[in-house]
Design a protein around this motif. Structure first.
Motif, PDB file in Angstrom:
ATOM      1  N   ALA A 286     -20.863  -8.794 -14.411  1.00 14.71           N
ATOM      2  CA  ALA A 286     -20.173  -9.529 -13.180  1.00 14.71           C
ATOM      3  C   ALA A 286     -19.526  -8.190 -12.485  1.00 14.71           C
ATOM      4  O   ALA A 286     -18.860  -7.409 -13.065  1.00 14.71           O
ATOM      5  CB  ALA A 286     -19.283 -10.396 -13.649  1.00 14.71           C
ATOM      6  N   VAL A 287     -19.517  -8.428 -11.124  1.00 16.11           N
ATOM      7  CA  VAL A 287     -18.996  -7.686 -10.166  1.00 16.11           C
ATOM      8  C   VAL A 287     -18.162  -8.575  -9.207  1.00 16.11           C
ATOM      9  O   VAL A 287     -18.811  -9.375  -8.709  1.00 16.11           O
ATOM     10  CB  VAL A 287     -19.658  -6.450  -9.330  1.00 16.11           C
ATOM     11  CG1 VAL A 287     -21.066  -7.257  -8.816  1.00 16.11           C
ATOM     12  CG2 VAL A 287     -19.129  -5.682  -8.494  1.00 16.11           C
ATOM     13  N   LYS A 288     -16.840  -8.173  -9.123  1.00 22.04           N
ATOM     14  CA  LYS A 288     -16.061  -8.982  -8.189  1.00 22.04           C
ATOM     15  C   LYS A 288     -16.096  -8.252  -6.898  1.00 22.04           C
ATOM     16  O   LYS A 288     -15.797  -6.945  -6.611  1.00 22.04           O
ATOM     17  CB  LYS A 288     -14.816  -9.057  -8.667  1.00 22.04           C
ATOM     18  CG  LYS A 288     -13.734 -10.098  -7.933  1.00 22.04           C
ATOM     19  CD  LYS A 288     -12.437 -10.397  -8.680  1.00 22.04           C
ATOM     20  CE  LYS A 288     -11.351  -9.180  -8.566  1.00 22.04           C
ATOM     21  NZ  LYS A 288     -10.219  -9.367  -9.022  1.00 22.04           N
ATOM     22  N   GLU A 322     -12.182 -14.028  -2.823  1.00 22.43           N
ATOM     23  CA  GLU A 322     -12.657 -13.284  -3.932  1.00 22.43           C
ATOM     24  C   GLU A 322     -13.881 -13.950  -4.534  1.00 22.43           C
ATOM     25  O   GLU A 322     -13.737 -15.203  -4.615  1.00 22.43           O
ATOM     26  CB  GLU A 322     -11.625 -12.957  -4.833  1.00 22.43           C
ATOM     27  CG  GLU A 322     -10.504 -11.972  -4.484  1.00 22.43           C
ATOM     28  CD  GLU A 322      -9.562 -11.646  -5.426  1.00 22.43           C
ATOM     29  OE1 GLU A 322      -9.726 -12.306  -6.551  1.00 22.43           O
ATOM     30  OE2 GLU A 322      -8.806 -10.531  -5.534  1.00 22.43           O
ATOM     31  N   ILE A 323     -15.045 -13.436  -4.797  1.00 25.14           N
ATOM     32  CA  ILE A 323     -16.328 -14.063  -5.297  1.00 25.14           C
ATOM     33  C   ILE A 323     -16.984 -12.887  -6.362  1.00 25.14           C
ATOM     34  O   ILE A 323     -17.015 -11.710  -6.087  1.00 25.14           O
ATOM     35  CB  ILE A 323     -17.227 -14.472  -4.254  1.00 25.14           C
ATOM     36  CG1 ILE A 323     -18.398 -15.239  -4.803  1.00 25.14           C
ATOM     37  CG2 ILE A 323     -17.660 -13.127  -3.380  1.00 25.14           C
ATOM     38  CD1 ILE A 323     -19.115 -15.915  -3.676  1.00 25.14           C
ATOM     39  N   PRO A 349     -15.628 -19.137  -3.522  1.00 26.48           N
ATOM     40  CA  PRO A 349     -16.187 -18.693  -4.922  1.00 26.48           C
ATOM     41  C   PRO A 349     -17.080 -19.382  -5.884  1.00 26.48           C
ATOM     42  O   PRO A 349     -17.710 -18.847  -6.614  1.00 26.48           O
ATOM     43  CB  PRO A 349     -14.690 -18.538  -5.405  1.00 26.48           C
ATOM     44  CG  PRO A 349     -13.695 -18.281  -4.564  1.00 26.48           C
ATOM     45  CD  PRO A 349     -14.045 -19.288  -3.464  1.00 26.48           C
ATOM     46  N   GLY A 350     -17.116 -20.768  -5.586  1.00 26.72           N
ATOM     47  CA  GLY A 350     -18.054 -21.507  -6.687  1.00 26.72           C
ATOM     48  C   GLY A 350     -19.373 -21.916  -5.841  1.00 26.72           C
ATOM     49  O   GLY A 350     -20.228 -22.411  -6.323  1.00 26.72           O
ATOM     50  N   MET A 370     -20.884 -15.742  -9.814  1.00 33.88           N
ATOM     51  CA  MET A 370     -20.445 -15.795 -11.397  1.00 33.88           C
ATOM     52  C   MET A 370     -18.693 -16.024 -11.262  1.00 33.88           C
ATOM     53  O   MET A 370     -18.092 -15.564 -10.617  1.00 33.88           O
ATOM     54  CB  MET A 370     -20.852 -14.663 -12.211  1.00 33.88           C
ATOM     55  CG  MET A 370     -22.241 -14.267 -12.268  1.00 33.88           C
ATOM     56  SD  MET A 370     -22.422 -12.574 -13.002  1.00 33.88           S
ATOM     57  CE  MET A 370     -22.189 -13.152 -14.631  1.00 33.88           C
ATOM     58  N   ARG A 371     -18.328 -16.590 -12.217  1.00 35.68           N
ATOM     59  CA  ARG A 371     -16.845 -16.577 -12.597  1.00 35.68           C
ATOM     60  C   ARG A 371     -16.371 -15.024 -12.992  1.00 35.68           C
ATOM     61  O   ARG A 371     -16.982 -14.527 -14.021  1.00 35.68           O
ATOM     62  CB  ARG A 371     -16.565 -17.591 -13.635  1.00 35.68           C
ATOM     63  CG  ARG A 371     -16.291 -19.000 -13.012  1.00 35.68           C
ATOM     64  CD  ARG A 371     -15.205 -19.824 -13.756  1.00 35.68           C
ATOM     65  NE  ARG A 371     -15.871 -19.803 -15.298  1.00 35.68           N
ATOM     66  CZ  ARG A 371     -16.694 -21.060 -15.366  1.00 35.68           C
ATOM     67  NH1 ARG A 371     -17.007 -21.998 -14.536  1.00 35.68           N
ATOM     68  NH2 ARG A 371     -17.236 -21.363 -16.849  1.00 35.68           N
ATOM     69  N   VAL A 372     -15.308 -14.520 -12.294  1.00 34.57           N
ATOM     70  CA  VAL A 372     -14.963 -13.067 -12.877  1.00 34.57           C
ATOM     71  C   VAL A 372     -13.377 -13.323 -12.936  1.00 34.57           C
ATOM     72  O   VAL A 372     -12.876 -14.171 -12.166  1.00 34.57           O
ATOM     73  CB  VAL A 372     -15.115 -12.180 -11.540  1.00 34.57           C
ATOM     74  CG1 VAL A 372     -16.833 -11.714 -11.799  1.00 34.57           C
ATOM     75  CG2 VAL A 372     -15.131 -12.593 -10.444  1.00 34.57           C
TER      76      VAL A 372
END
Length: 372
Positions: A286-288, A322-323, A349-350, A370-372
């Motif tokens: 994951a990358v935010k 933020e995602i 984000p979702g 993705m959840r980060v």
């Protein structure tokens, strides 16, 4: 059978045909390639019972005939012969062996009778159309990376090709998805493709086709039925079974109301993602992405090895957001973009994000966060 053929011609054709042959198979004849010499050409055919490739190449034929020999073995022998040499292929009177001779080299290969070689009988094709190789290549290149490798959802293990009405024009469209990302590409529908059935071309066929359409000037003839597809590319004919399944309604996952627009420079964005993802673990890639007023901050946190951040100037004037995304999926998509700039349409984000190329390429991509 007794023929003389230039090594370069033999190698080129073997290169196209032998790849279809699986290295491990329980049916001995499927390890072999069918050679048939008649007139002024040598015809070669290989199959794995789902995919069949044939190609004819010029040869000097002293005695017509046909046999089958181990495909990968013949390819390796011819590959190692010197450039510019001539190769003589001759079967023994009893048909049990074939001699491959060139210069001072001589090999004897075990043969199996050509009567045992399976034929992928096709039946009638309902639709036939012609397409530029460059257009077919675009439809494949822009979507093949998103083909699912999950065998349980076998209907996602290929590219869905169908015709669709879009902006008042009929388009030939390719779609692939693995549930995490979706890729879609369009070209103008060629004459003859109207009303064709929606078909799913298997992953292996897609991979072989990608290698065969490397000359953009060629025109490809495509024949389609409910169960099979055939491509004629110059002297190569490739016939494949189709995946027998129903492709999901992909239109439902393409977001239409995403209102936050992010414009990026493809090259610098891809480099930055690549750099920060160096620190990510294999399990969670994951990358935010944190967006505030024309500034994008990329962050990766890996509890085992540390963290990384990088900032980029971007075109963004929406609310702060933020995602998180899978870094590999981001890089897969950016590698398909042909223009210098791309636009990401974001919602929250979702929700899925829509990615488009600003170069006018008729392709779009959807990426699940993705959840980060």
């Amino acid at each position: 059978m007794r023929i003389t053929i230039e090594r370069s011609n033999l190698l080129k054709t073997l290169n196209h045909v032998h790849r279809v042959v699986e290295r491990r198979t329980t049916i001995p004849i499927l390890s072999n390639i069918l050679l048939r010499a008649e007139g002024t050409s040598l015809d070669m055919k290989a199959t794995d019972l789902d995919l069949e490739v044939t190609e004819a190449t010029p040869a000097e034929i002293q005695q017509a005939g046909a046999t089958t020999v181990p495909a990968h073995l013949l390819y390796d022998i011819v590959r190692k012969l010197p450039d510019g040499s001539e190769v003589m292929l001759a079967t023994a009177p009893d048909g049990a062996t074939m001699t491959v001779a060139s210069g001072r080299s001589k090999f004897s290969l075990q043969c199996l009778p050509q009567s045992d070689f399976p034929d992928l009988t096709t039946g009638a094709f309902s639709h036939t159309f012609r397409l530029k190789a460059s257009e077919l290549k675009m439809l494949i290149d822009r979507t093949q990376f998103a083909i699912s490798t999950e065998e349980t959802r076998y209907y996602l293990n290929g590219i869905f090709i169908h015709t669709v009405e879009s902006q008042g024009k009929l388009k030939l469209r390719s779609v692939a998805t693995d549930g995490h990302r979706l890729a879609r590409a369009d070209v103008e529908a060629p004459s003859g493709s109207e009303g064709m059935p929606g078909i799913i071309i298997p992953r292996k066929t897609v991979g072989e086709l990608q290698k065969l359409v490397d000359n953009p000037d060629l025109t490809v003839t495509v024949e389609v039925s409910d169960a099979k597809i055939r491509f004629t590319i110059g002297s190569i004919v490739m016939t494949s079974k189709l995946i027998d399944g129903t492709f999901p309604d992909y239109q439902r996952v393409i977001p239409t109301a995403n209102d936050k627009e992010l414009r990026i420079d493809c090259a610098s964005f891809a480099s930055a993602v690549d750099r920060v993802s160096t620190i990510s673990s294999e399990r969670g890639r994951a990358v935010k992405l944190a967006l505030v007023d024309g500034q994008l901050t990329l962050t990766v946190n890996n509890p085992d090895s540390g963290s990384a951040t990088e900032e980029l100037p971007v075109g963004y004037d929406g609310d702060p957001l933020e995602i998180g995304f899978n870094a590999k999926y981001l890089l897969d998509i950016t590698s398909q973009l042909s223009g210098e700039e791309a636009v990401f349409m974001l919602a929250d984000p979702g929700s899925p994000t829509l990615v488009r190329d600003l170069a006018g390429d008729d392709a779009l991509y959807v990426l699940m966060p993705m959840r980060v």
